[in-house]
Design a protein around this motif. Structure first.
Motif, PDB file in Angstrom:
ATOM      1  N   LEU A  41       0.273  -0.644   0.320  1.00  0.00           N
ATOM      2  CA  LEU A  41       0.032   0.000  -0.360  1.00  0.00           C
ATOM      3  C   LEU A  41       1.357   1.594   0.088  1.00  0.00           C
ATOM      4  CD1 LEU A  41      -2.764   1.234   0.560  1.00  0.00           C
ATOM      5  CD2 LEU A  41      -2.601   0.514   3.069  1.00  0.00           C
ATOM      6  N   GLN A  42       0.260   2.133  -0.646  1.00  0.00           N
ATOM      7  CA  GLN A  42       1.618   3.979  -1.374  1.00  0.00           C
ATOM      8  C   GLN A  42       0.103   4.737  -0.944  1.00  0.00           C
ATOM      9  OE1 GLN A  42       3.948   3.480  -5.274  1.00  0.00           O
ATOM     10  NE2 GLN A  42       3.115   1.336  -4.811  1.00  0.00           N
ATOM     11  N   GLY A  43       1.111   5.580  -0.798  1.00  0.00           N
ATOM     12  CA  GLY A  43      -0.051   6.528  -0.860  1.00  0.00           C
ATOM     13  C   GLY A  43       0.118   7.473  -2.099  1.00  0.00           C
ATOM     14  N   GLY A  44      -0.852   8.391  -2.472  1.00  0.00           N
ATOM     15  CA  GLY A  44      -0.280   9.538  -3.922  1.00  0.00           C
ATOM     16  C   GLY A  44      -1.148   8.470  -5.248  1.00  0.00           C
ATOM     17  N   PRO A  45      -0.938   8.945  -5.588  1.00  0.00           N
ATOM     18  CA  PRO A  45      -1.681   8.245  -7.653  1.00  0.00           C
ATOM     19  C   PRO A  45      -0.648   7.420  -8.199  1.00  0.00           C
ATOM     20  CG  PRO A  45      -1.186  10.863  -7.825  1.00  0.00           C
ATOM     21  CD  PRO A  45      -0.601  10.413  -6.697  1.00  0.00           C
ATOM     22  N   THR A  46      -1.483   6.356  -8.151  1.00  0.00           N
ATOM     23  CA  THR A  46      -0.988   5.125  -9.160  1.00  0.00           C
ATOM     24  C   THR A  46      -2.231   4.123 -10.403  1.00  0.00           C
ATOM     25  OG1 THR A  46      -1.549   3.384  -7.882  1.00  0.00           O
ATOM     26  CG2 THR A  46       0.090   4.395  -7.225  1.00  0.00           C
ATOM     27  N   SER A  47      -1.550   3.996 -10.944  1.00  0.00           N
ATOM     28  CA  SER A  47      -2.508   3.691 -11.894  1.00  0.00           C
ATOM     29  C   SER A  47      -2.620   1.509 -12.507  1.00  0.00           C
ATOM     30  CB  SER A  47      -2.079   4.028 -13.522  1.00  0.00           C
ATOM     31  OG  SER A  47      -1.081   3.478 -13.850  1.00  0.00           O
ATOM     32  N   HIS A  48      -3.209   1.418 -12.650  1.00  0.00           N
ATOM     33  CA  HIS A  48      -3.877   0.000 -12.609  1.00  0.00           C
ATOM     34  C   HIS A  48      -4.530  -0.423 -14.438  1.00  0.00           C
ATOM     35  CE1 HIS A  48      -4.410  -4.631 -11.899  1.00  0.00           C
ATOM     36  NE2 HIS A  48      -5.850  -4.099 -12.180  1.00  0.00           N
ATOM     37  N   GLN A  49      -3.676  -1.422 -14.998  1.00  0.00           N
ATOM     38  CA  GLN A  49      -3.898  -1.733 -16.409  1.00  0.00           C
ATOM     39  C   GLN A  49      -5.217  -2.714 -16.207  1.00  0.00           C
ATOM     40  OE1 GLN A  49      -3.470  -0.003 -19.143  1.00  0.00           O
ATOM     41  NE2 GLN A  49      -2.518   0.727 -18.096  1.00  0.00           N
ATOM     42  N   LEU A  50      -6.332  -2.615 -16.475  1.00  0.00           N
ATOM     43  CA  LEU A  50      -7.365  -3.909 -15.730  1.00  0.00           C
ATOM     44  C   LEU A  50      -7.278  -4.527 -16.619  1.00  0.00           C
ATOM     45  CD1 LEU A  50     -10.108  -1.378 -15.702  1.00  0.00           C
ATOM     46  CD2 LEU A  50      -9.655  -2.322 -14.008  1.00  0.00           C
ATOM     47  N   ARG A  51      -8.140  -5.732 -16.393  1.00  0.00           N
ATOM     48  CA  ARG A  51      -7.497  -6.756 -16.886  1.00  0.00           C
ATOM     49  C   ARG A  51      -8.780  -6.935 -18.704  1.00  0.00           C
ATOM     50  NH1 ARG A  51      -9.237 -10.574 -12.199  1.00  0.00           N
ATOM     51  NH2 ARG A  51      -7.435 -11.209 -10.994  1.00  0.00           N
ATOM     52  N   GLN A  52      -9.622  -6.849 -18.103  1.00  0.00           N
ATOM     53  CA  GLN A  52     -10.654  -6.287 -19.911  1.00  0.00           C
ATOM     54  C   GLN A  52     -10.368  -4.834 -20.510  1.00  0.00           C
ATOM     55  OE1 GLN A  52     -14.434  -6.391 -18.071  1.00  0.00           O
ATOM     56  NE2 GLN A  52     -14.843  -8.133 -17.711  1.00  0.00           N
ATOM     57  N   GLY A  53      -9.560  -4.117 -20.587  1.00  0.00           N
ATOM     58  CA  GLY A  53      -8.786  -2.986 -21.001  1.00  0.00           C
ATOM     59  C   GLY A  53      -9.034  -1.553 -20.506  1.00  0.00           C
ATOM     60  N   GLY A  54      -8.399  -0.926 -20.508  1.00  0.00           N
ATOM     61  CA  GLY A  54      -8.172   0.406 -19.749  1.00  0.00           C
ATOM     62  C   GLY A  54      -7.404   0.206 -18.596  1.00  0.00           C
ATOM     63  N   THR A  55      -7.194   1.748 -18.725  1.00  0.00           N
ATOM     64  CA  THR A  55      -6.694   1.844 -17.579  1.00  0.00           C
ATOM     65  C   THR A  55      -7.503   2.601 -16.063  1.00  0.00           C
ATOM     66  OG1 THR A  55      -4.881   3.383 -18.885  1.00  0.00           O
ATOM     67  CG2 THR A  55      -4.725   3.464 -16.341  1.00  0.00           C
ATOM     68  N   ARG A  56      -6.818   2.122 -14.831  1.00  0.00           N
ATOM     69  CA  ARG A  56      -7.787   2.365 -13.311  1.00  0.00           C
ATOM     70  C   ARG A  56      -6.917   3.350 -12.904  1.00  0.00           C
ATOM     71  NH1 ARG A  56     -10.118  -2.002  -9.547  1.00  0.00           N
ATOM     72  NH2 ARG A  56     -11.436  -1.460 -10.684  1.00  0.00           N
ATOM     73  N   THR A  57      -7.059   4.287 -12.350  1.00  0.00           N
ATOM     74  CA  THR A  57      -6.329   5.412 -12.014  1.00  0.00           C
ATOM     75  C   THR A  57      -6.683   5.453 -10.137  1.00  0.00           C
ATOM     76  OG1 THR A  57      -5.728   7.214 -13.830  1.00  0.00           O
ATOM     77  CG2 THR A  57      -5.795   7.720 -11.576  1.00  0.00           C
ATOM     78  N   ILE A  58      -5.638   5.413  -9.308  1.00  0.00           N
ATOM     79  CA  ILE A  58      -5.653   4.949  -7.926  1.00  0.00           C
ATOM     80  C   ILE A  58      -5.227   5.833  -7.248  1.00  0.00           C
ATOM     81  CG2 ILE A  58      -5.547   3.623  -5.816  1.00  0.00           C
ATOM     82  CD1 ILE A  58      -4.727   0.959  -8.492  1.00  0.00           C
ATOM     83  N   THR A  59      -6.301   6.441  -6.356  1.00  0.00           N
ATOM     84  CA  THR A  59      -5.126   7.637  -5.424  1.00  0.00           C
ATOM     85  C   THR A  59      -5.421   7.193  -3.984  1.00  0.00           C
ATOM     86  OG1 THR A  59      -6.156   9.804  -7.182  1.00  0.00           O
ATOM     87  CG2 THR A  59      -5.449  10.249  -5.159  1.00  0.00           C
ATOM     88  N   VAL A  60      -4.834   7.114  -3.337  1.00  0.00           N
ATOM     89  CA  VAL A  60      -4.890   6.614  -1.841  1.00  0.00           C
ATOM     90  C   VAL A  60      -4.545   8.241  -0.729  1.00  0.00           C
ATOM     91  CG1 VAL A  60      -4.074   5.309   0.107  1.00  0.00           C
ATOM     92  CG2 VAL A  60      -4.039   4.592  -2.179  1.00  0.00           C
ATOM     93  N   ARG A  61      -4.854   8.038   0.184  1.00  0.00           N
ATOM     94  CA  ARG A  61      -4.727   9.863   0.752  1.00  0.00           C
ATOM     95  C   ARG A  61      -5.475   8.894   2.681  1.00  0.00           C
ATOM     96  NH1 ARG A  61      -7.882  15.229   2.670  1.00  0.00           N
ATOM     97  NH2 ARG A  61      -9.423  13.602   1.675  1.00  0.00           N
ATOM     98  N   THR A  62      -3.676   8.958   3.620  1.00  0.00           N
ATOM     99  CA  THR A  62      -4.134   8.652   4.633  1.00  0.00           C
ATOM    100  C   THR A  62      -3.530  10.457   5.140  1.00  0.00           C
ATOM    101  OG1 THR A  62      -1.866   7.945   4.903  1.00  0.00           O
ATOM    102  CG2 THR A  62      -3.944   6.323   4.479  1.00  0.00           C
ATOM    103  N   PHE A  63      -4.358   9.863   6.976  1.00  0.00           N
ATOM    104  CA  PHE A  63      -3.681  11.404   7.608  1.00  0.00           C
ATOM    105  C   PHE A  63      -4.619  10.993   8.821  1.00  0.00           C
ATOM    106  CE2 PHE A  63      -7.721  12.622   5.347  1.00  0.00           C
ATOM    107  CZ  PHE A  63      -8.668  12.831   6.211  1.00  0.00           C
TER     108      PHE A  63
END
Length: 546
Positions: A41-63
């Motif tokens: 697990l890491q903070g900030g924005p990352t990306s993941h390539q979806l199995r069915q095509g396309g891109t998932r942008t993932i943004t994590v914030r902890t405080f």
């Protein structure tokens, strides 16, 4: 971007709350990567390539808030090159001293408004609920498991349905008559899986179904059917039309459509839930602001900013609740009007057939249009409705000039025409009741007359008609005195009496929603219905508006 699903629950803190909170964060991170998270697990924005095509942008914030609350937010946004539709999911977790609080929200944005979608909970909801010990929302348990109630346990179910604290819809699925089959149970499981976190799904065997029918009467579920009980108290005597029923035959013929409709209903209800105040920390401008180092003055400025922001949010939420309440009321009125229109059209067809058989079909067309010398079909506004009643209905209706109250405020609203014609319909119903009473109808009072199905009746439902006031009004001299209205001196020499029976012209519209108060003297000396008040709701306050 439209909200499609919103699950919220709280779970009591325990000795392992910190560990459960950490596992929940890991579940969210793993789900965001479709179960294939290779990085911690890491903070900030990352990306993941979806199995069915396309891109998932993932943004994590902890405080951690100044009050010591641990907060975690994971937001995803799925974009595809094949379609313009964007799906987003937000997961928020709060670890407070006495509880863990969870929110999972699903949204969609599309350039194609007619695009068909299948609603349902994200898989992460199941994982997060598995980490919860005793999850609740308001006064309701949160669960994704089907609960089977035997006949002996129906009392528990009816208590749940009747509770004022229940904030979750309850979907009751019943075993059909005839040969034993598992199809109905599988339908319940499918509904429970897709509506996990936003509804309780209950199954009843044949004996339990019969016991529920004895307890709830017409508000129960027929064998093999499914009923969605909205989060309002349900008893044998409550209004039941808003609790949608799907028959066994419809489930058999349109199984997938019925399941989709049930899930759509409970998911749509979930989107109307207010976010708990605790979740404001995720949009708190102080927590989002950069750290300042110029001492107490900056701290004071940030505190003032937080207070001002909180007040603005409170006002915005209040305004939104009023708009949502009015929207829901208008939707309900629209649905009622559509049902009544369908019944009226069917009645008209039957009347035409009867006239045709008697060789008098020409009478139907001869009376189609208002000739100008009869009672008008429609009016412009509520003020004209009162004038028309005084002009055309005075033989059965006593409506003194003093009954008009602040009508100018009702004739300048966008609802002026709708409210006027609904009031006109109500006044004509009161006059029709008085006329029928004079001509010998003796089936009870105005409510029973409306239930009789005679032409020109008013809806006999708690949403549209009340024959008395609540106990809080009846036990308050101040509130009772607000219902002291003018009356024909032939009825009372003082010219004023208290009236409690009233027509609810509209539920939407807030304090402006019109009311018509009346008194039934059709069995008395005047043989009329006396209308003492036509005006906005704020002039007849009750406990909730006072």
């Amino acid at each position: 971007m439209a909200i499609l699903y919103r699950a919220i629950w709280s779970d009591p803190a325990s000795d392992d709350s910190a560990e459960r909170f950490a596992r929940m964060k890991d579940h969210a991170w793993s789900w965001a990567h479709e179960g294939e998270a290779t990085e911690p697990l890491q903070g900030g924005p990352t990306s993941h390539q979806l199995r069915q095509g396309g891109t998932r942008t993932i943004t994590v914030r902890t405080f951690t808030t100044p009050e010591g609350v641990d907060a975690f937010e994971l937001a995803t946004e799925d974009a595809s090159t094949a379609t313009s539709t964007i799906w987003s999911t937000t997961i928020r977790l709060l670890h407070e001293t006495d509880e863990l609080t969870v929110l999972v929200e699903n949204r969609m944005d599309s350039d194609v408004p007619t695009e068909e979608i299948s609603r349902g909970r994200p898989r992460v909801v199941h994982d997060l609920l598995q980490e919860s010990v005793s999850p609740t929302f308001g006064g309701s348990r949160v669960s994704g498991e089907v609960m089977a109630f035997p006949a002996a346990g129906i009392g528990v179910l009816t208590d749940v349905l009747a509770s004022d604290d229940r904030e979750m819809p309850v979907v009751v699925c019943t075993e059909p008559d005839g040969p034993a089959t598992s199809h109905w149970a599988k339908a319940a499981e499918a509904i429970a899986k897709r509506s996990e976190g936003v509804a309780l799904v209950v199954t009843l065997d044949r004996a339990a179904t019969a016991t529920l029918a004895e307890a709830l009467g017409t508000n129960a579920v027929h064998s093999g059917g499914i009923r969605v009980y909205l989060p309002t108290p349900v008893t044998r005597w409550s209004e039941g039309r808003q609790h949608r029923f799907y028959s066994a035959r419809r489930l058999h013929e349109r199984r997938q459509i019925v399941i989709d409709r049930v899930v759509d209903t409970v998911a749509d209800l979930s989107t109307r839930r207010r976010l708990p105040r605790a979740f404001r920390v995720f949009s708190d401008p102080v927590l989002a602001a950069p750290v300042l180092e110029d001492g107490a003055a900056s701290a004071d400025a940030l505190a003032a900013l937080r207070e001002e922001w909180s007040e603005l949010v409170d006002q915005a939420e209040s305004d939104l609740r009023e708009l949502e309440a009015e929207r829901d009321a208008l939707r309900s009125e629209r649905d009622d009007a559509q049902e009544e229109l369908a019944r009226s059209i069917a009645h008209l067809h039957r009347l035409r057939q009867a006239l045709r058989e008697e060789g008098k079909e020409h009478l139907l067309f001869a009376t189609e249009h208002d000739t100008g010398d009869t009672i008008p079909d429609v009016v412009e506004d509520i003020d004209e409705a009162v004038t028309a009643a005084q002009s055309y209905l005075d033989e059965w209706l006593a409506l003194p000039e003093g009954a008009r109250r602040d009508l100018a405020k009702l004739t300048t609203t966008p609802n002026a025409s709708a409210w006027g014609n609904t009031t006109w319909r109500g006044l004509r119903a009161l006059a029709g009741y008085a006329r029928d009473r004079r001509e010998g109808w003796d089936g009870g009072g105005f409510w029973q007359w409306c239930e009789s199905g005679r032409p020109g009746t008013w809806p006999a439902t708690v949403k549209k008609l009340s024959m008395t006031e609540s106990d809080s009004v009846m036990n308050s001299n101040k509130l009772c005195d607000a219902r002291l209205f003018p009356v024909d001196e032939k009825y009372d020499r003082s010219g004023r009496v208290r009236m409690f029976a009233h027509l609810k012209i509209a539920e939407g519209g807030g304090n402006l929603a019109p009311r018509v108060y009346f008194l039934d003297d059709t069995a008395g000396t005047t043989r009329k219905v006396h209308v003492g008040f036509v005006g906005p709701h704020y002039l007849v306050p009750n406990k909730s508006t006072n």
